[in-house]
Design an enzyme around this catalytic site. Structure first.
Site, PDB file in Angstrom:
ATOM      1  N   ASN A 153      -6.307  60.506   6.129  1.00 47.64           N
ATOM      2  CA  ASN A 153      -7.026  61.211   5.051  1.00 47.64           C
ATOM      3  C   ASN A 153      -8.379  60.550   4.752  1.00 47.64           C
ATOM      4  OD1 ASN A 153      -6.307  58.868   3.813  1.00 47.64           O
ATOM      5  ND2 ASN A 153      -5.192  59.801   2.118  1.00 47.64           N
ATOM      6  N   GLY A 212     -41.795  56.648  10.327  1.00 52.12           N
ATOM      7  CA  GLY A 212     -42.967  57.450   9.964  1.00 52.12           C
ATOM      8  C   GLY A 212     -44.121  56.584   9.469  1.00 52.12           C
ATOM      9  N   ARG A 266     -33.989  51.157  -1.538  1.00 56.99           N
ATOM     10  CA  ARG A 266     -35.243  51.866  -1.855  1.00 56.99           C
ATOM     11  C   ARG A 266     -35.112  52.728  -3.108  1.00 56.99           C
ATOM     12  NH1 ARG A 266     -37.035  54.200   3.896  1.00 56.99           N
ATOM     13  NH2 ARG A 266     -38.409  55.546   2.712  1.00 56.99           N
ATOM     14  N   ARG A 292     -46.843  59.819   0.960  1.00 60.72           N
ATOM     15  CA  ARG A 292     -45.641  60.426   1.534  1.00 60.72           C
ATOM     16  C   ARG A 292     -45.526  61.840   0.973  1.00 60.72           C
ATOM     17  NH1 ARG A 292     -40.991  58.335   4.031  1.00 60.72           N
ATOM     18  NH2 ARG A 292     -41.596  56.182   3.733  1.00 60.72           N
ATOM     19  N   ASP A 319     -48.718  50.099   3.340  1.00 56.55           N
ATOM     20  CA  ASP A 319     -48.880  50.862   2.098  1.00 56.55           C
ATOM     21  C   ASP A 319     -49.233  49.910   0.963  1.00 56.55           C
ATOM     22  OD1 ASP A 319     -46.453  49.827   1.007  1.00 56.55           O
ATOM     23  OD2 ASP A 319     -45.324  51.391   2.018  1.00 56.55           O
ATOM     24  N   LYS A 364     -51.271  54.928   1.900  1.00 52.76           N
ATOM     25  CA  LYS A 364     -50.553  56.044   2.533  1.00 52.76           C
ATOM     26  C   LYS A 364     -49.994  56.982   1.471  1.00 52.76           C
ATOM     27  CE  LYS A 364     -45.678  54.868   2.636  1.00 52.76           C
ATOM     28  NZ  LYS A 364     -44.581  54.113   3.139  1.00 52.76           N
TER      29      LYS A 364
HETATM   30  C1  R5P Z   1     -41.990  51.707   1.711  1.00 52.64           C
HETATM   31  O1  R5P Z   1     -42.331  51.536   0.571  1.00 52.64           O
HETATM   32  C2  R5P Z   1     -41.472  50.625   2.591  1.00 52.64           C
HETATM   33  O2  R5P Z   1     -42.175  49.437   2.448  1.00 52.64           O
HETATM   34  C3  R5P Z   1     -41.486  51.073   4.038  1.00 52.64           C
HETATM   35  O3  R5P Z   1     -42.804  51.281   4.447  1.00 52.64           O
HETATM   36  C4  R5P Z   1     -40.702  52.340   4.202  1.00 52.64           C
HETATM   37  O4  R5P Z   1     -39.439  52.157   3.644  1.00 52.64           O
HETATM   38  C5  R5P Z   1     -40.555  52.697   5.670  1.00 52.64           C
HETATM   39  O5  R5P Z   1     -39.868  53.919   5.756  1.00 52.64           O
HETATM   40  P1  R5P Z   1     -40.071  54.906   6.983  1.00 52.64           P
HETATM   41  O6  R5P Z   1     -39.894  54.082   8.240  1.00 52.64           O
HETATM   42  O7  R5P Z   1     -38.998  55.947   6.802  1.00 52.64           O
HETATM   43  O8  R5P Z   1     -41.445  55.494   6.884  1.00 52.64           O
END
Ligand code: R5P
Length: 321
Positions: free
Chosen positions: A38, A227, A97, A195, A170, A193
């Site tokens: 289960n 990314g 995160r 997102r 970033d 950067k």
């Molecule tokens: C963001 O604030 C972190 O420092 C990393 O740049 C981020 O967690 C990387 O995530 P991903 O590889 O999905 O872009």
């Protein structure tokens, strides 16, 4: 009389736990996790742990939810088996995160993880490179945060760094790159950067600093979808960089990260073994893994014997192979 010490491992990263034990000259404490039809799990500690100083190693790697539940059940089992002190050792902290309420009606999941671990029975925590240092304030139990900075810097200091510049991929990371820049005595550059929502789509917009004809070393706390890293790499090359390498503590490498890295102009990616490399599939030859097991072994033995753990952060602390 000092308590005996025992190291246990969840299912997430047995290889890492065995490496820590080998360095410390200890046998891994016997335990076994049964999974019922289960989907319920039952970890069982197969040695006496009464009054023992126990360290449970579990990192956050897929299957993430199963690994969290297994850890909680192990902590609970140890508590009811009368362990003397229980330290949850989390090289990569789960949901790290998710550390702020930056959208309406979401959970601050990293805080919840801390509370769950404490409620399950942990008396203290040992972890490494939290996404933001203030996450330590989420825990009501003592916690130690290790840093991979010295291990990474020692690796890079063995080459000619005269043309290098340290780059924050970033603005969030720009606070941390100063440690690397100070130790390696290098200039810095910062990428701004953006997102797009909660997606893995990254748009580098602005560059602060000089990267023209430079060997860029991107430093970050984690690479997940890849990314940020591959976007920053292409952006730096477009802005005149000679080469781009990266040093990233937690090599989460989720989804298509490996393929993205392979296809990008990134020359080299240095990560640590805080999470295991994927067991199946292609591993890019660009990836070099540094072991943080000696650092964790030393921290565990300092905690066990009541010695300072911050000694391990000293600028001149050098990781010995
Ligand atoms: C963001 O604030 C972190 O420092 C990393 O740049 C981020 O967690 C990387 O995530 P991903 O590889 O999905 O872009």
């Amino acid at each position: 009389m000092r308590r005996a010490i025992k190291i246990l491992s969840g299912s997430s990263h047995n290889e890492f736990a065995l490496e820590v034990c080998q360095i410390m000259g200890l046998e891994l404490c016997k335990s076994r996790t049964i999974k019922f039809s289960n989907d319920n799990m039952m970890p069982r500690i197969e040695e006496n742990v009464r009054e023992t100083d126990v360290f449970v190693i579990q990192t956050s790697t897929p299957p993430v939810s199963d690994n969290i539940i297994e850890l909680l059940l192990m902590l609970d089992a140890l508590k009811y088996a009368s362990a003397g002190r229980i330290t949850a050792v989390l090289p990569y902290f789960p949901y790290v995160r998710s550390d702020k309420k930056d959208q309406p009606r979401i959970s601050i999941a990293a805080r919840l993880m801390g509370h769950l671990i404490e409620t399950a029975g942990a008396s203290r925590l040992l972890t490494m490179n939290l996404h933001a240092s203030q996450i330590q304030g989420f825990f009501d139990i003592p916690s130690d945060q290790l840093f991979a900075t010295n291990i990474i810097c020692q690796y890079f200091s063995q080459r000619d760094l005269s043309n290098y510049v340290i780059v924050a991929a970033d603005v969030g990371e720009s606070k941390h790159i100063g440690h690397y820049a100070n130790i390696l005595n290098l200039p810095i550059a910062i990428i701004d950067k953006r997102r797009q929502g909660n997606s893995d789509s990254i748009i580098p917009t602005t560059l602060i600093g000089d990267v023209v004809k430079k060997d860029c070393l991107i430093v970050d706390d984690e690479v997940s979808s890849g990314g940020t890293l591959t976007g920053a790499t292409k952006f730096l090359m477009k802005n005149g960089a000679k080469s781009v390498s990266a040093a990233i503590v937690h090599g989460v490498l989720s989804g298509q990260a490996m393929a993205k890295i392979e296809a990008s102009p990134l020359k080299e990616l240095v990560i640590t073994n805080s999470v295991p490399l994927p067991k199946q599939g292609y591993i890019s030859p660009k990836i070099k893994v540094l072991s943080i097991a000696p650092l964790f072994a030393q921290a565990i033995s300092h905690i066990h014997s009541g010695m300072s753990v911050s000694l391990l952060f000293a600028k001149d602390y050098v990781h010995q192979e």
